[in-house]
Write a protein that holds these residues in place. Structure first.
Motif, short mmCIF file in Angstrom:
data_model
loop_
_atom_site.label_atom_id
_atom_site.label_comp_id
_atom_site.label_asym_id
_atom_site.label_seq_id
_atom_site.Cartn_x
_atom_site.Cartn_y
_atom_site.Cartn_z
N LYS A 13 0.96 4.01 -3.01
CA LYS A 13 0.75 5.78 -2.95
C LYS A 13 1.88 6.41 -2.94
CE LYS A 13 -2.48 4.74 1.05
NZ LYS A 13 -2.46 4.39 2.21
N ASP B 24 -4.25 5.70 -5.60
CA ASP B 24 -3.43 5.86 -4.69
C ASP B 24 -2.77 7.18 -4.16
OD1 ASP B 24 -5.94 4.68 -4.10
OD2 ASP B 24 -4.80 3.00 -3.00
N ARG C 162 -6.52 -4.12 -0.46
CA ARG C 162 -6.58 -3.07 -0.76
C ARG C 162 -6.00 -2.67 -2.28
NH1 ARG C 162 -2.12 -3.39 4.20
NH2 ARG C 162 -1.62 -5.73 2.87
N GLU D 21 -2.97 -5.12 -4.67
CA GLU D 21 -3.11 -6.77 -3.45
C GLU D 21 -4.28 -7.98 -4.38
OE1 GLU D 21 -3.63 -7.95 1.50
OE2 GLU D 21 -5.50 -6.22 0.09
N THR E 6 -11.87 -6.00 5.13
CA THR E 6 -11.49 -4.83 4.88
C THR E 6 -11.88 -4.24 3.05
OG1 THR E 6 -9.75 -4.51 4.75
CG2 THR E 6 -10.46 -3.17 6.65
N ASN F 131 0.67 -5.06 -8.42
CA ASN F 131 0.66 -4.03 -7.66
C ASN F 131 1.98 -2.51 -7.87
OD1 ASN F 131 2.91 -5.27 -5.77
ND2 ASN F 131 0.84 -6.24 -5.37
N PRO G 79 0.52 -1.42 0.43
CA PRO G 79 -0.30 -0.27 -0.20
C PRO G 79 0.47 1.00 -0.30
CG PRO G 79 -1.12 -1.61 1.35
CD PRO G 79 0.46 -1.81 1.05
N THR H 26 -8.67 -8.42 4.78
CA THR H 26 -8.82 -7.69 3.77
C THR H 26 -10.08 -8.88 3.31
OG1 THR H 26 -7.20 -8.53 2.75
CG2 THR H 26 -6.80 -7.03 3.12
#
Length: 642
Positions: A358, A603, A530, A533, A527, A399, A354, A456
């Motif tokens: 970003k 992101d 992400r 992911e 959640t 990613n 993550p 997740t």
């Protein structure tokens, strides 16, 4: 002293009465001599240290002192009896009887007083009842330590061995595992302490599976090695290690492979202050390198690691900490030349998915250019071995972090194809337990705080390996390299993260709160995946994989781009990073890395700020030829296989 005087007087009177002996008529002399014997005996007790022993903590050593004192008193009593009270017709049984009665009175009074004190303390400071699993030597030591402490009260032993079932140790009985539910209910036990330090991880996993459904918090004593080395004591109980839940036993390292690139050599570890880098350094230092150079940009971590290793290094090992960034090729060359580096373990990289999503520019710059600059410096300085620590996220990445690591792998593969003096290799593996990015400490913290535990996705799976095993396998794999090798570590079977969370909740003494158990303690919340992911991770891009001389290390044959094309891409990528052209970076990564199809760079706050000014369809990337600009995706020359 007063109590002992009374006990000795009673012992003398009782000894005469037991044997039916009537002392000589001179009662004043008997009284005088008896008082003298008692005074001298108590003085002897004082001299040998009987009154320095604390009643509450009397043990075997204090028992020997009591025996010595009683023997002294019996000797004095016998001397008076044989030479003064009955010199002509003595009863030879009197002195042994006096010795035994005195021992019962003197020792027994202390034992009773000790029990009374312990009972009194427990009433004011109640202990928590616990069950000890394992009635071996460690279990016995743990029992003794807990009984003299003020926190736990052992109420039962549990052991799998039939030979010890039903026996009683220091007042605590040994039961079979089948009696656990009844014991927990009868004694209101909330904790079970595992005292099986010599058991393998597979054996411990079997035991933990049996304990998982019980409403108790399972803790464990330190491992046998830690106790023998003096680092930890048997009563320093802690939560169960996650490797016990996995049941993964480490293959003993091959010492020849471990030392091949290290022993008496100058070794450089980049990213040394990280979780994997620091464990690599601990493993390396034990094989006595001539020099160990620690390089990292994290000042405090580097400082702590240097101080830790100073205690363990051999006198002939030179240990140097270098504060710097791997992207600085001048620094990398200077370090390798100054210390005559022969082996490089390149660990330095940004690994948090993550965070790299970003911060795309820094992730690309550090992971790709950091590897490239270090590798080129190694070639320029004729470094013998260069080992890159890679990741399973480099396989068909979704990613940026995984894409940058695969790009870095290709840099080494392409350089190796040029047959330099440096032997390049890379080692690919999955999640490392205990690393800075591991979910285990997060889950443990969330459970301790009462939840919820965040996962997740209910189907997400990951490979796991201990940091110690990963470091050992990395070193051994590097020793087997011939140039351009992609080594893949055997990670066993992947683990569902939600199953891991459930096991940790149960073994910490709680119930999972879900739709089937509204009265549970800890909830699990999902959640959502992400950005970038995957549901599951892979270790191989293709199907071409062969074994090696080590059962946990495989060698993969994978395609890569030629150095000329990568060199042009690196130039374009450097320009795009300098100008913060995120769409160009994205397109270049898609061209270079097979299977990389990101959803976007939404992101990254830099992308969000520039989104209105830069349109993806207008982005240009320079891929081949000096200054040649082409719309993405760029033309790709045929792949080559190593």
């Amino acid at each position: 002293m007063l109590a002992d005087s009374i006990m000795l007087a009673l012992a003398a009177w009782l000894s005469f009465n037991i044997l039916g002996i009537t002392p000589a008529p001179q009662s004043d002399a008997v009284l005088l001599y008896s008082v003298g014997v008692i005074v001298l005996s108590v003085a002897g007790f004082f001299r040998i240290g009987l009154y320095r022993a604390l009643l509450l903590y009397m043990g075997a050593q204090s028992g020997f002192i009591v025996i010595q004192g009683v023997t002294v008193a019996a000797g004095l009593f016998g001397a008076v009896y044989y030479f003064v009270l009955a010199p002509e017709t003595p009863n030879n049984a009197l002195v042994p009887v006096f010795w035994m009665v005195s021992l019962v009175f003197i020792g027994g009074s202390r034992f009773v007083a000790r029990l009374a004190l312990q009972s009194l303390i427990q009433n004011f400071r109640p202990k928590e009842p616990v069950i000890i699993y394992g009635a071996g030597s460690s279990g016995m030591q743990l029992l003794a330590a807990l009984q003299s402490g003020n926190q736990y009260l052992p109420v039962a032993f549990v052991d799998d061995s039939r030979e010890v079932l039903g026996s009683i140790v220091n007042g605590v009985r040994v039961y079979s595992p089948g009696a656990l539910s009844e014991l927990i209910s009868n004694y209101s036990v909330r904790q079970i302490l595992l005292a099986i330090p010599s058991a393998t991880h597979a054996e411990r996993k079997g035991i933990l599976n049996r304990l998982e459904h019980l409403p108790v918090h399972v803790k464990t004593v330190p491992e046998l090695f830690d106790m023998r080395s003096g680092k930890l004591h048997v009563d320093e109980v802690r939560d169960v290690d996650i490797e016990d839940l996995l049941g993964r036993d480490i293959v003993p390292p091959d010492r020849a492979l471990m030392g091949a690139c290290i022993e008496n050599k100058a070794v450089l570890v980049t990213g040394a202050a990280g979780s994997i880098g620091s464990e690599l350094c601990r493993q390396i230092i034990s094989f006595k390198p001539a020099k160990l150079i620690l390089l990292d940009s994290f000042e405090f971590g580097l400082y702590e690691l240097e101080h830790e290793l100073q205690r363990d290094k051999a006198d002939e090992t030179e240990l140097v900490a270098v504060l710097g960034n791997v992207c600085n090729q001048a620094l990398m060359r200077a370090v390798m030349q100054r210390f005559g580096i022969e082996t490089v373990y390149h660990v330095a990289a940004y690994k948090q998915v993550p965070m790299v999503e970003k911060n795309v520019v820094e992730g690309v710059y550090n992971n790709i250019f950091g590897t490239t600059e270090a590798a080129l410096a190694a070639v320029a300085c004729d470094v013998r071995d260069f080992v890159l620590i890679s990741t399973d996220k480099a396989v068909r990445p979704t990613n940026v972090m995984g894409a940058t690591k695969r790009f870095a792998e290709q840099v080494l593969q392409a350089l190796a194809a040029g047959k330099p003096k440096t032997c390049f290799s890379m080692v690919r593996f999955g999640n490392v337990l205990g690393s800075s990015g591991s979910v285990v400490p997060l889950f443990r913290r969330q459970i301790s705080q009462g939840g919820p535990v965040t996962v997740t996705h209910p189907e997400v799976t990951r490979y796991f390996m201990t940091v110690e095993e990963a470091a050992q396998l990395v070193i051994q794999a590097g020793s087997m390299a011939s140039g351009g090798d992609v080594f893949v570590l055997d990670m066993s079977e992947p683990i569902r993260i939600v199953d891991l969370a459930r096991k940790m909740i149960h073994l910490m003494g709680y119930d999972v709160k879900d739709e089937n158990a509204y009265r549970g303690d800890i909830a699990i919340e999902y959640t959502g995946l992400r950005p970038g992911e995957k549901l599951f991770e892979e270790l191989l891009i293709g199907e071409s994989v062969t074994g090696t001389e080590h059962p946990k290390i495989m060698r993969a044959e994978e395609d890569f781009l030629p150095w000329k094309q990568l060199e042009n891409m690196l130039s374009s990528l450097r320009t795009a990073c300098a100008e913060l052209r995120l769409e160009d970076i994205r397109q270049l990564l898609m061209v270079a890395v097979v299977g990389f199809e990101p959803e976007g760079l939404l992101d990254d706050p830099l992308w969000m700020d520039r989104e209105r000014d830069v349109k993806p369809e207008e982005a240009k990337v320079t891929v081949e030829g000096a200054g040649a600009a082409k719309p993405a995706p760029a033309k790709v020359t045929p792949l080559r296989k190593r």
